[in-house]
Write an enzyme that holds these catalytic residues in place. Sequence first.
Site, mmCIF file in Angstrom:
data_model
loop_
_atom_site.group_PDB
_atom_site.id
_atom_site.type_symbol
_atom_site.label_atom_id
_atom_site.label_comp_id
_atom_site.label_asym_id
_atom_site.label_seq_id
_atom_site.Cartn_x
_atom_site.Cartn_y
_atom_site.Cartn_z
ATOM 1 N N LYS A 1 -1.737 20.338 -1.840
ATOM 2 C CA LYS A 1 -0.529 21.000 -2.264
ATOM 3 C C LYS A 1 -0.031 20.781 -3.812
ATOM 4 O O LYS A 1 0.886 21.259 -4.204
ATOM 5 C CB LYS A 1 0.468 20.254 -1.325
ATOM 6 C CG LYS A 1 0.444 20.292 -0.153
ATOM 7 C CD LYS A 1 1.417 19.575 0.868
ATOM 8 C CE LYS A 1 1.066 19.064 2.029
ATOM 9 N NZ LYS A 1 1.832 18.170 2.886
ATOM 10 N N GLY A 2 -0.505 19.817 -4.296
ATOM 11 C CA GLY A 2 0.016 19.178 -5.768
ATOM 12 C C GLY A 2 -0.123 20.082 -6.798
ATOM 13 O O GLY A 2 0.682 20.496 -7.567
ATOM 14 N N GLU B 1 -5.781 22.566 -10.658
ATOM 15 C CA GLU B 1 -5.523 21.310 -9.927
ATOM 16 C C GLU B 1 -4.565 20.622 -10.616
ATOM 17 O O GLU B 1 -4.261 20.791 -12.068
ATOM 18 C CB GLU B 1 -6.986 20.510 -9.847
ATOM 19 C CG GLU B 1 -6.845 19.167 -9.371
ATOM 20 C CD GLU B 1 -6.583 19.094 -7.932
ATOM 21 O OE1 GLU B 1 -5.485 19.490 -7.502
ATOM 22 O OE2 GLU B 1 -7.323 18.524 -6.977
ATOM 23 N N ASP B 2 -3.894 19.552 -9.968
ATOM 24 C CA ASP B 2 -2.728 18.859 -10.685
ATOM 25 C C ASP B 2 -3.287 17.832 -11.338
ATOM 26 O O ASP B 2 -2.892 17.453 -12.656
ATOM 27 C CB ASP B 2 -1.652 18.441 -9.592
ATOM 28 C CG ASP B 2 -2.566 17.463 -8.353
ATOM 29 O OD1 ASP B 2 -3.705 17.518 -8.499
ATOM 30 O OD2 ASP B 2 -1.948 17.294 -7.464
ATOM 31 N N ASP C 1 -8.904 12.576 -10.942
ATOM 32 C CA ASP C 1 -8.490 11.091 -11.078
ATOM 33 C C ASP C 1 -10.016 10.829 -10.870
ATOM 34 O O ASP C 1 -10.946 10.571 -12.292
ATOM 35 C CB ASP C 1 -7.615 10.708 -9.936
ATOM 36 C CG ASP C 1 -7.421 9.207 -9.909
ATOM 37 O OD1 ASP C 1 -7.344 8.704 -10.712
ATOM 38 O OD2 ASP C 1 -7.224 8.931 -8.513
ATOM 39 N N LYS D 1 -7.032 11.746 -15.771
ATOM 40 C CA LYS D 1 -7.170 10.400 -16.017
ATOM 41 C C LYS D 1 -8.615 10.058 -16.162
ATOM 42 O O LYS D 1 -9.338 9.541 -15.475
ATOM 43 C CB LYS D 1 -6.619 9.714 -14.851
ATOM 44 C CG LYS D 1 -5.063 9.432 -14.716
ATOM 45 C CD LYS D 1 -4.524 8.378 -13.645
ATOM 46 C CE LYS D 1 -4.025 9.066 -12.417
ATOM 47 N NZ LYS D 1 -3.722 8.058 -11.300
ATOM 48 N N PHE E 1 -0.320 5.499 -11.949
ATOM 49 C CA PHE E 1 -0.040 6.221 -10.706
ATOM 50 C C PHE E 1 1.381 7.227 -11.262
ATOM 51 O O PHE E 1 2.453 6.725 -11.328
ATOM 52 C CB PHE E 1 0.323 5.698 -9.240
ATOM 53 C CG PHE E 1 0.110 6.713 -8.197
ATOM 54 C CD1 PHE E 1 -1.081 7.013 -7.893
ATOM 55 C CD2 PHE E 1 1.184 7.185 -7.741
ATOM 56 C CE1 PHE E 1 -1.131 8.020 -6.772
ATOM 57 C CE2 PHE E 1 1.129 7.995 -6.820
ATOM 58 C CZ PHE E 1 -0.147 8.398 -6.222
ATOM 59 N N VAL E 2 1.089 8.547 -11.138
ATOM 60 C CA VAL E 2 2.337 9.619 -11.518
ATOM 61 C C VAL E 2 2.590 10.271 -10.330
ATOM 62 O O VAL E 2 1.879 10.506 -9.684
ATOM 63 C CB VAL E 2 1.965 10.380 -12.656
ATOM 64 C CG1 VAL E 2 1.883 9.263 -14.000
ATOM 65 C CG2 VAL E 2 0.558 11.324 -12.717
ATOM 66 N N ASP F 1 2.331 13.756 -5.730
ATOM 67 C CA ASP F 1 3.374 12.912 -4.490
ATOM 68 C C ASP F 1 2.969 11.376 -4.483
ATOM 69 O O ASP F 1 1.819 11.106 -5.039
ATOM 70 C CB ASP F 1 3.341 13.584 -3.201
ATOM 71 C CG ASP F 1 2.037 13.316 -2.777
ATOM 72 O OD1 ASP F 1 0.930 13.793 -3.222
ATOM 73 O OD2 ASP F 1 1.708 12.750 -1.599
ATOM 74 N N ARG G 1 7.312 15.274 -5.000
ATOM 75 C CA ARG G 1 6.856 16.261 -5.571
ATOM 76 C C ARG G 1 7.854 17.155 -6.310
ATOM 77 O O ARG G 1 7.452 18.022 -7.559
ATOM 78 C CB ARG G 1 6.033 17.366 -4.503
ATOM 79 C CG ARG G 1 5.117 16.695 -3.801
ATOM 80 C CD ARG G 1 4.262 17.468 -2.764
ATOM 81 N NE ARG G 1 3.350 17.217 -1.935
ATOM 82 C CZ ARG G 1 2.454 16.837 -2.005
ATOM 83 N NH1 ARG G 1 1.490 17.117 -3.117
ATOM 84 N NH2 ARG G 1 1.478 16.558 -1.159
HETATM 85 P P1 IMP Z 1 -9.714 12.755 -7.322
HETATM 86 O O1 IMP Z 1 -10.515 13.330 -6.002
HETATM 87 O O2 IMP Z 1 -9.791 11.063 -7.227
HETATM 88 O O3 IMP Z 1 -10.191 13.329 -8.550
HETATM 89 O O4 IMP Z 1 -8.216 12.972 -6.751
HETATM 90 C C1 IMP Z 1 -7.724 13.970 -6.919
HETATM 91 C C2 IMP Z 1 -6.290 14.023 -6.157
HETATM 92 O O5 IMP Z 1 -5.765 12.675 -6.039
HETATM 93 C C3 IMP Z 1 -5.328 14.816 -6.815
HETATM 94 O O6 IMP Z 1 -5.446 16.137 -6.361
HETATM 95 C C4 IMP Z 1 -4.090 14.149 -6.330
HETATM 96 O O7 IMP Z 1 -3.799 14.713 -5.102
HETATM 97 C C5 IMP Z 1 -4.501 12.812 -5.934
HETATM 98 N N1 IMP Z 1 -4.234 11.907 -7.197
HETATM 99 C C6 IMP Z 1 -4.790 11.170 -8.124
HETATM 100 N N2 IMP Z 1 -4.368 10.353 -8.920
HETATM 101 C C7 IMP Z 1 -2.764 10.702 -8.652
HETATM 102 C C8 IMP Z 1 -1.465 9.926 -9.356
HETATM 103 O O8 IMP Z 1 -1.412 9.472 -10.060
HETATM 104 N N3 IMP Z 1 -0.497 10.585 -8.464
HETATM 105 C C9 IMP Z 1 -0.621 11.086 -7.443
HETATM 106 N N4 IMP Z 1 -1.446 11.950 -6.969
HETATM 107 C C10 IMP Z 1 -2.862 11.557 -7.385
HETATM 108 MG MG MG Z 2 -4.222 17.254 -5.029
#
Ligand code: IMP
Ligand code: MG
Length: 179
Positions: free
Chosen positions: A42-43, A98-99, A102, A130, A151-152, A158, A164
């Site tokens: 949803k982000g 994508e938001d 990570d 990140k 963590f943001v 969220d 959000r």
């Molecule tokens: P990844 O698969 O670890 O790259 O994660 C991506 C998803 O994790 C993002 O789409 C977010 O929904 C969530 N996420 C990662 N870091 C954060 C953060 O700092 N705050 C909130 N959601 C996060």
């Molecule tokens: Mg997401």
Amino acid sequence: MVDEKLRVLIPSEKIQARIRELGEQISRDYPEGPLHMICILKGACYCLTDLSRAMKRDVFVDFMGISTYGKGKTTSGEVKVTKDLDISLEGANVLIVEDIVDSGVTLNYLMHLLEQRKPLSIRIAALLDKPDRRLRPVHANYVGFQIPDEFVVGYGLDYAEKYRNLDDICVLDGPSAAK
Ligand code: IMP
Ligand code: MG
């Protein structure tokens, strides 16, 4: 909204200015042909609505739901599609919106999945990156801001579905940050 656990990292005006820049840059990079913007729910929906309106060309928008099975602040590493696209990607230029990148687990999985649908090209636009946290390789072609390993929340991001709807991107501090 006043919350002592929140510290503004990127104020709304900076987010909006950067999204306008990205919209202009992406529009220049795709001078012709259909462009499908895929919002990862949803982000990214806050970012998609602003970025699509900053584009200087026609775009299609579609939505994809991805669950990484994580309820707290870290991903479990397992990815599942919870809502698939409505439109075909065959022969299309695809821009995944994508938001945040990570660990890279979500986008690494998604790139492989969408490549099988025979698009002409696939690129990634991520509002935040990140890089310190990466576990799987992901190259985001368009990045709004690189941020430190914190963590943001806000502007779509969220913590347990909360925060959000903040205009700013904030670091979430306090007791819950340890979880
Ligand atoms: P990844 O698969 O670890 O790259 O994660 C991506 C998803 O994790 C993002 O789409 C977010 O929904 C969530 N996420 C990662 N870091 C954060 C953060 O700092 N705050 C909130 N959601 C996060
Ligand atoms: Mg997401």
